[in-house]
Scaffold this active site. Sequence first.
Site, PDB file in Angstrom:
ATOM      1  N   ASP A  54      -1.672 -25.618   4.194  1.00 56.61           N
ATOM      2  CA  ASP A  54      -2.802 -25.302   5.076  1.00 56.61           C
ATOM      3  C   ASP A  54      -2.765 -23.814   5.439  1.00 56.61           C
ATOM      4  O   ASP A  54      -1.772 -23.127   5.188  1.00 56.61           O
ATOM      5  CB  ASP A  54      -2.673 -26.175   6.339  1.00 56.61           C
ATOM      6  N   GLU A  94      -5.684 -19.204   3.586  1.00 54.74           N
ATOM      7  CA  GLU A  94      -6.799 -18.331   3.134  1.00 54.74           C
ATOM      8  C   GLU A  94      -6.371 -16.876   2.965  1.00 54.74           C
ATOM      9  O   GLU A  94      -6.940 -16.219   2.072  1.00 54.74           O
ATOM     10  CB  GLU A  94      -7.969 -18.456   4.131  1.00 54.74           C
ATOM     11  N   ASP A 129     -11.993 -28.737   7.343  1.00 53.00           N
ATOM     12  CA  ASP A 129     -12.365 -29.359   8.619  1.00 53.00           C
ATOM     13  C   ASP A 129     -13.848 -29.713   8.675  1.00 53.00           C
ATOM     14  O   ASP A 129     -14.697 -28.858   8.910  1.00 53.00           O
ATOM     15  CB  ASP A 129     -12.019 -28.401   9.770  1.00 53.00           C
TER      16      ASP A 129
HETATM   17  O1  MIG Z   1      -5.747 -24.464  13.021  1.00 50.68           O
HETATM   18  O2  MIG Z   1      -2.539 -28.283  11.227  1.00 50.68           O
HETATM   19  O3  MIG Z   1      -7.662 -27.952   8.190  1.00 50.68           O
HETATM   20  O4  MIG Z   1      -6.402 -30.434   8.504  1.00 50.68           O
HETATM   21  O5  MIG Z   1      -4.979 -30.825  10.884  1.00 50.68           O
HETATM   22  C1  MIG Z   1      -5.864 -25.769  12.534  1.00 50.68           C
HETATM   23  C2  MIG Z   1      -3.610 -28.566  12.069  1.00 50.68           C
HETATM   24  C3  MIG Z   1      -4.813 -26.030  11.521  1.00 50.68           C
HETATM   25  C4  MIG Z   1      -6.340 -27.052   9.941  1.00 50.68           C
HETATM   26  C5  MIG Z   1      -6.444 -28.093   8.894  1.00 50.68           C
HETATM   27  C6  MIG Z   1      -6.319 -29.464   9.507  1.00 50.68           C
HETATM   28  C7  MIG Z   1      -5.025 -29.575  10.257  1.00 50.68           C
HETATM   29  C8  MIG Z   1      -4.925 -28.473  11.308  1.00 50.68           C
HETATM   30  N1  MIG Z   1      -5.076 -27.178  10.668  1.00 50.68           N
END
Ligand code: MIG
Length: 814
Positions: free
Chosen positions: A412, A415, A488
């Site tokens: 995660d 980017e 999301d």
């Molecule tokens: O700032 O890890 O898209 O699936 O649950 C949010 C917490 C960070 C974004 C991800 C989401 C995840 C969440 N993350």
Amino acid sequence: MFARTLLALALASSLPAAAAAQTDDGRFVFLGNYRSLERVKGGVIARADNGAVRIEQLAGVGWRLRYSFGAAFDTATSWATLPDSIVPADVQLRETPDAVVLRGAAAVVTIRKRPLRVTVADTAGDELLAESWGAGHQGARVTHVLARPAGAHYFGIGEEPFPLDRTGQILTMWNTDAGYHAGQPTPIYSSIPFYVAVNGGRAYGVFYDDTYRSEFDFGARLRGNVGFTADGGELRLYVFPGPEVGTVLAEYTRLTGRTPLPPEFALGFQQSRWGYIPDSELVRITDGFRSRGIPCDVLYLDIDYMDGYRLFTWSPQRFPDPRRTLADLRRQGMKVVTIVDVGVKVDSAYDVYRQLLASGGFVTWPDGSPYVGDVWPGKTIFPDFALQRTRTWWGEMNNRLLDAGIAGLWNDMNEPANFYGGTLPDVTLFGKGEHEGSHLQYHNIYALLEARASYEGWRRLQPERRPFLVTRAGFSGLQRYTSIWTGDNSADWEHLTLAVDMVLGLGISGVPFAGADIGGFAGAPDGELFSRFLEASTFFPFERTHNEFSAPAREPWTFGPVYTNANREMIRLRYRLLPQLYTAFYQHGRDGRPIARPLVYEFQGDSAVYGLNDEFTFGDHLLVAPVVRQGQDTRPVYLPAGRWYRYPFDSLYEGGRSYTVSAPRVDPWARDDSVFVRGIPLFVQAGAVIPMQAVEQYVGERHLDTLELHVWDGGSRTSELYEDAGEGFAYQQGAFRLTQIGTTADGGALRLALTQTGSYGGAASVFHVVVHGLSAAPRAVTVDGHPAQPAWDAGHRVAAFDVPATSREIRIER
Ligand code: MIG
């Protein structure tokens, strides 16, 4: 400025008229007129007043076009393409006073001289694409403008939350933590600068291998043109001549790679939420599935399993003994995937930080000092995945989790995301001493490089296991390493529509292993929305429920007994269809085709399918038309030409037109469990064989010695079934079995001809054949000449019998 002056000087010395290329007034300067030609392997370099183009034919790929507006062609490494795929192939060259013509295997490239503009035609001479304004630059920015024929349609560019036909869209390539993306303009999490154009039934593809921030304009501002403009980098594109959509995808994925077979459990149902803590919660959820007979293979741990959001650690309070917890769950067939972010907490007591700092392998300010951002753990530094030593180190860090018994890595925030201003500053530096570049160059490929580090590390450190990775961001080529989810979304109906758009968009862009957060990440779905989301996602290659920390629970049993039954039936259908799905993964690896396939993939000659965003095929021959609107018990379905059967009730439909078909919402009065499957319109092509299996609570729960072959009478098709161990790499040494089944139907009989390749000891020994679409019990059935005794189910009008899985010919007389 200094660099640009040097460049201009160099340009001036090699190209006498180049002074005219100065762009201080902000104009784009295009190539201008042709001047001279140089032959290179597989093609030519054509020089013009204001630059040059190098055009080469590449074996099995198509054509590469590289433009230079300076003294030399860029030497930057491509991280998206596979070096082995770039093999120049001979072309025939012909020069006339007005043009240079290169003739290759599947296309003819013409360089018109005044001004220099390139066109690509098929070998019959029909034009595929033509530069209108062509290639130009404005300082470091590069642009490429093609004519847009009136009848052209464009597909691809990955997970964009818009209708699949890109005509009229403007799409930006700049990986962005773009939560709640409904109706918002791009950019989105990942960047796939590749499209497939279909014009007059013929397809070709274009891939711009440029990692800088860029924009596609499919005839919006550019009206009768299609354009690509990037903030920097070499204007380097590949043209895949087609003419089938399938050929284009095969060519594009030969260049950028395909998804290797994942462990089979990764095709099962997966349950996530932000907040499955502490360890006892995983036990409770596992019990929830197993006690209700709802199959599930994987649970997810989000950021709060860690010790203060420190990567590769476990919270001592919440997960005091992770190895044991995970081993206990595994005994029930439940696997666990952990999230891994990229920001490493600045904390001198944290060895991961100390190691990264000591190695110097982090993203830096211009002076080489670490750039410190702000993510979940607070102040963080960022691994520099452009460095080989950082990628190797990252693999070793991941191994701490693998050693504890996790089954996959969920990447995660890559980017990369940063709470200070969204991402890293443009002036940060990557790749020092190897392939140096700024954030402008590396931003879009940061996640690709992370995935590469994770995948290669896993292969090195746990060579017997197939890697299973899930990413949020990425770039062309990510499919070689990882699956992807669409980030999301929200618990509303629009996001269900977008989920289908995004997953299909990824598939037609060479990224097949994709899915969306079932039920929506944010907000609270009602039972109807959750069930409809689950129905559609049953046919997404990656199937996972997920939601945010503060949102209410949404396990499949959260919405009352009736929805629980419906959700159970859909998940059971997913497991029934695993042989079909696994075969589709195998097929993707063979030729790059999607797994959830927009209809343009198979029916590109039928313009009625170009605007269909909510129909697709799930592997071969099985068409899915999910309900994506609230309160509906019917929906329109367009069936392409041919004969189709509704699954599972076998009514016959003639294709080439639309029907309004029943798609009932969950029926509170239902007695028969299978009735829930009526909720989603599924159609099978006549003559097709869909391989299925018995329901398991998780993949590999028991050895299945029997697989089912469901065949629908009335057509001739080829179908496939691929089997292997579902794990490990023995399949690469021949430990697999591919069964190809050709059907022919005539007045007297339906015939199945089976051929097999490979040899896999664990393959099914019996096929349970189920014949659909009969009007009466068959008169006789023979298997390799021997009579068989079919059971006739008059209610469902199906005949069923077992055959040895090595049978060669099955004849059903009717
Ligand atoms: O700032 O890890 O898209 O699936 O649950 C949010 C917490 C960070 C974004 C991800 C989401 C995840 C969440 N993350």
